[in-house]
Design a protein around this motif. Structure first.
Motif, PDB file in Angstrom:
ATOM      1  N   LEU A 165     -39.594 -12.305 -15.604  1.00  0.00           N
ATOM      2  CA  LEU A 165     -39.845 -11.432 -16.753  1.00  0.00           C
ATOM      3  C   LEU A 165     -38.564 -11.183 -17.539  1.00  0.00           C
ATOM      4  CD1 LEU A 165     -42.082  -8.738 -15.014  1.00  0.00           C
ATOM      5  CD2 LEU A 165     -42.835 -10.643 -16.429  1.00  0.00           C
ATOM      6  N   PRO A 166     -38.662 -11.078 -18.857  1.00  0.00           N
ATOM      7  CA  PRO A 166     -37.472 -10.763 -19.671  1.00  0.00           C
ATOM      8  C   PRO A 166     -37.249  -9.248 -19.737  1.00  0.00           C
ATOM      9  CG  PRO A 166     -39.339 -11.194 -21.091  1.00  0.00           C
ATOM     10  CD  PRO A 166     -39.822 -11.413 -19.681  1.00  0.00           C
ATOM     11  N   THR A 167     -36.724  -8.676 -18.652  1.00  0.00           N
ATOM     12  CA  THR A 167     -36.615  -7.217 -18.571  1.00  0.00           C
ATOM     13  C   THR A 167     -35.244  -6.674 -18.924  1.00  0.00           C
ATOM     14  OG1 THR A 167     -36.034  -7.321 -16.239  1.00  0.00           O
ATOM     15  CG2 THR A 167     -38.371  -7.105 -16.780  1.00  0.00           C
ATOM     16  N   GLY A 168     -34.269  -7.493 -19.129  1.00  0.00           N
ATOM     17  CA  GLY A 168     -32.937  -6.986 -19.447  1.00  0.00           C
ATOM     18  C   GLY A 168     -32.166  -6.572 -18.210  1.00  0.00           C
ATOM     19  N   PHE A 169     -32.409  -7.221 -17.080  1.00  0.00           N
ATOM     20  CA  PHE A 169     -31.666  -7.045 -15.831  1.00  0.00           C
ATOM     21  C   PHE A 169     -31.966  -5.754 -15.070  1.00  0.00           C
ATOM     22  CE2 PHE A 169     -28.892  -9.874 -18.355  1.00  0.00           C
ATOM     23  CZ  PHE A 169     -28.946 -10.977 -17.535  1.00  0.00           C
ATOM     24  N   ILE A 170     -32.984  -5.007 -15.421  1.00  0.00           N
ATOM     25  CA  ILE A 170     -33.292  -3.771 -14.709  1.00  0.00           C
ATOM     26  C   ILE A 170     -33.781  -4.075 -13.290  1.00  0.00           C
ATOM     27  CG2 ILE A 170     -34.766  -1.727 -14.667  1.00  0.00           C
ATOM     28  CD1 ILE A 170     -32.521  -1.661 -16.756  1.00  0.00           C
ATOM     29  N   PHE A 171     -34.723  -5.019 -13.129  1.00  0.00           N
ATOM     30  CA  PHE A 171     -35.230  -5.337 -11.791  1.00  0.00           C
ATOM     31  C   PHE A 171     -34.136  -5.916 -10.905  1.00  0.00           C
ATOM     32  CE2 PHE A 171     -39.613  -5.688 -13.774  1.00  0.00           C
ATOM     33  CZ  PHE A 171     -40.061  -4.511 -13.205  1.00  0.00           C
ATOM     34  N   LEU A 172     -33.155  -6.568 -11.497  1.00  0.00           N
ATOM     35  CA  LEU A 172     -32.041  -7.119 -10.724  1.00  0.00           C
ATOM     36  C   LEU A 172     -31.326  -6.016  -9.960  1.00  0.00           C
ATOM     37  CD1 LEU A 172     -30.043  -9.506 -10.101  1.00  0.00           C
ATOM     38  CD2 LEU A 172     -28.770  -8.703 -12.078  1.00  0.00           C
ATOM     39  N   TRP A 173     -30.951  -4.962 -10.669  1.00  0.00           N
ATOM     40  CA  TRP A 173     -30.166  -3.897 -10.048  1.00  0.00           C
ATOM     41  C   TRP A 173     -30.998  -3.046  -9.105  1.00  0.00           C
ATOM     42  CZ3 TRP A 173     -25.709  -5.677 -10.404  1.00  0.00           C
ATOM     43  CH2 TRP A 173     -25.299  -6.365 -11.539  1.00  0.00           C
ATOM     44  N   VAL A 174     -32.257  -2.838  -9.417  1.00  0.00           N
ATOM     45  CA  VAL A 174     -33.140  -2.100  -8.525  1.00  0.00           C
ATOM     46  C   VAL A 174     -33.393  -2.930  -7.263  1.00  0.00           C
ATOM     47  CG1 VAL A 174     -35.433  -1.077  -8.306  1.00  0.00           C
ATOM     48  CG2 VAL A 174     -34.161  -0.815 -10.428  1.00  0.00           C
ATOM     49  N   GLY A 175     -33.532  -4.233  -7.422  1.00  0.00           N
ATOM     50  CA  GLY A 175     -33.698  -5.119  -6.275  1.00  0.00           C
ATOM     51  C   GLY A 175     -32.474  -5.154  -5.388  1.00  0.00           C
ATOM     52  N   ILE A 176     -31.303  -5.190  -6.007  1.00  0.00           N
ATOM     53  CA  ILE A 176     -30.067  -5.157  -5.219  1.00  0.00           C
ATOM     54  C   ILE A 176     -29.961  -3.827  -4.478  1.00  0.00           C
ATOM     55  CG2 ILE A 176     -27.546  -5.064  -5.412  1.00  0.00           C
ATOM     56  CD1 ILE A 176     -27.788  -7.241  -7.574  1.00  0.00           C
ATOM     57  N   GLY A 177     -30.369  -2.746  -5.117  1.00  0.00           N
ATOM     58  CA  GLY A 177     -30.378  -1.444  -4.439  1.00  0.00           C
ATOM     59  C   GLY A 177     -31.280  -1.459  -3.213  1.00  0.00           C
ATOM     60  N   ALA A 178     -32.446  -2.094  -3.306  1.00  0.00           N
ATOM     61  CA  ALA A 178     -33.358  -2.185  -2.165  1.00  0.00           C
ATOM     62  C   ALA A 178     -32.753  -3.034  -1.050  1.00  0.00           C
ATOM     63  CB  ALA A 178     -34.699  -2.765  -2.609  1.00  0.00           C
ATOM     64  N   ILE A 179     -32.066  -4.111  -1.412  1.00  0.00           N
ATOM     65  CA  ILE A 179     -31.427  -4.961  -0.397  1.00  0.00           C
ATOM     66  C   ILE A 179     -30.305  -4.189   0.304  1.00  0.00           C
ATOM     67  CG2 ILE A 179     -30.019  -7.032  -0.084  1.00  0.00           C
ATOM     68  CD1 ILE A 179     -31.744  -8.319  -2.320  1.00  0.00           C
ATOM     69  N   VAL A 180     -29.535  -3.410  -0.443  1.00  0.00           N
ATOM     70  CA  VAL A 180     -28.471  -2.596   0.160  1.00  0.00           C
ATOM     71  C   VAL A 180     -29.074  -1.576   1.125  1.00  0.00           C
ATOM     72  CG1 VAL A 180     -26.692  -0.877  -0.327  1.00  0.00           C
ATOM     73  CG2 VAL A 180     -26.816  -2.954  -1.699  1.00  0.00           C
ATOM     74  N   VAL A 181     -30.164  -0.942   0.742  1.00  0.00           N
ATOM     75  CA  VAL A 181     -30.821   0.018   1.633  1.00  0.00           C
ATOM     76  C   VAL A 181     -31.350  -0.705   2.875  1.00  0.00           C
ATOM     77  CG1 VAL A 181     -32.785   1.584   1.869  1.00  0.00           C
ATOM     78  CG2 VAL A 181     -31.364   1.681  -0.162  1.00  0.00           C
ATOM     79  N   GLY A 182     -31.888  -1.906   2.712  1.00  0.00           N
ATOM     80  CA  GLY A 182     -32.333  -2.682   3.864  1.00  0.00           C
ATOM     81  C   GLY A 182     -31.190  -3.006   4.804  1.00  0.00           C
ATOM     82  N   ALA A 183     -30.029  -3.375   4.245  1.00  0.00           N
ATOM     83  CA  ALA A 183     -28.859  -3.663   5.078  1.00  0.00           C
ATOM     84  C   ALA A 183     -28.392  -2.404   5.807  1.00  0.00           C
ATOM     85  CB  ALA A 183     -27.737  -4.237   4.215  1.00  0.00           C
ATOM     86  N   LEU A 184     -28.393  -1.261   5.109  1.00  0.00           N
ATOM     87  CA  LEU A 184     -28.012  -0.005   5.768  1.00  0.00           C
ATOM     88  C   LEU A 184     -29.024   0.376   6.844  1.00  0.00           C
ATOM     89  CD1 LEU A 184     -26.736   2.195   2.800  1.00  0.00           C
ATOM     90  CD2 LEU A 184     -25.400   1.237   4.670  1.00  0.00           C
TER      91      LEU A 184
END
Length: 145
Positions: free
Chosen positions: A22-41
């Motif tokens: 989707l052409p969202t302007g990188f919003i899902f990218l950063w929210v997805g990275i946040g979810a991956i960081v929480v998964g790692a924690l």
């Protein structure tokens, strides 16, 4: 069923995949990275609790989006800013009229194309300078000789 670390990882990678589609302007990218960081924690610190995990996800996501908006690369300056605005590349250039301007309208041969021009009525052979562009029409003025 409690939310495990791998649930966060799946959510994060799903959001990254959604960003590619989707052409969202990188919003899902950063929210997805946040979810991956929480998964790692969650993997490193088991038993964080659902409320803490959601708070961390929200915090990481908001901080990542704000940091990206603050530090994102600026748009670059092109060496040829009028490349796709051909008429603007003729601003300031001087031409000799091959045909007269009659009733404020005429034609001008420029390089490999013919342009519609507007300006004061002038006979053929007069030198004119392009002063403005309106759509596909060049605005010309007579230059003093």
């Amino acid at each position: 069923m409690p939310i495990e670390y791998w649930h966060w990882m799946i959510l994060g990678f799903a959001l990254l995949a959604l960003e590619m589609l989707l052409p969202t302007g990188f919003i899902f990218l950063w929210v997805g990275i946040g979810a991956i960081v929480v998964g790692a924690l969650g993997f490193l610190i088991p038993g964080l609790g659902l409320g803490v995990e959601f708070a961390l996800w929200g915090g990481f996501s908001v901080c990542a989006v704000l940091a990206w908006r603050h530090f994102k690369p600026m748009s670059f300056e092109s060496e040829r800013p009028t490349l796709n605005r051909r008429g603007h590349s003729y601003l300031g250039r001087v031409f000799t009229l091959a045909e007269p301007i009659v009733d404020g309208v005429g034609k001008l041969r420029v390089d490999d194309s013919q342009w519609r021009i507007m300006g004061a009525d002038l006979p053929a052979g007069v030198r004119v300078q392009v002063t403005d562009v309106q759509g596909a029409t060049l605005i010309v003025e007579r230059i003093a000789e």
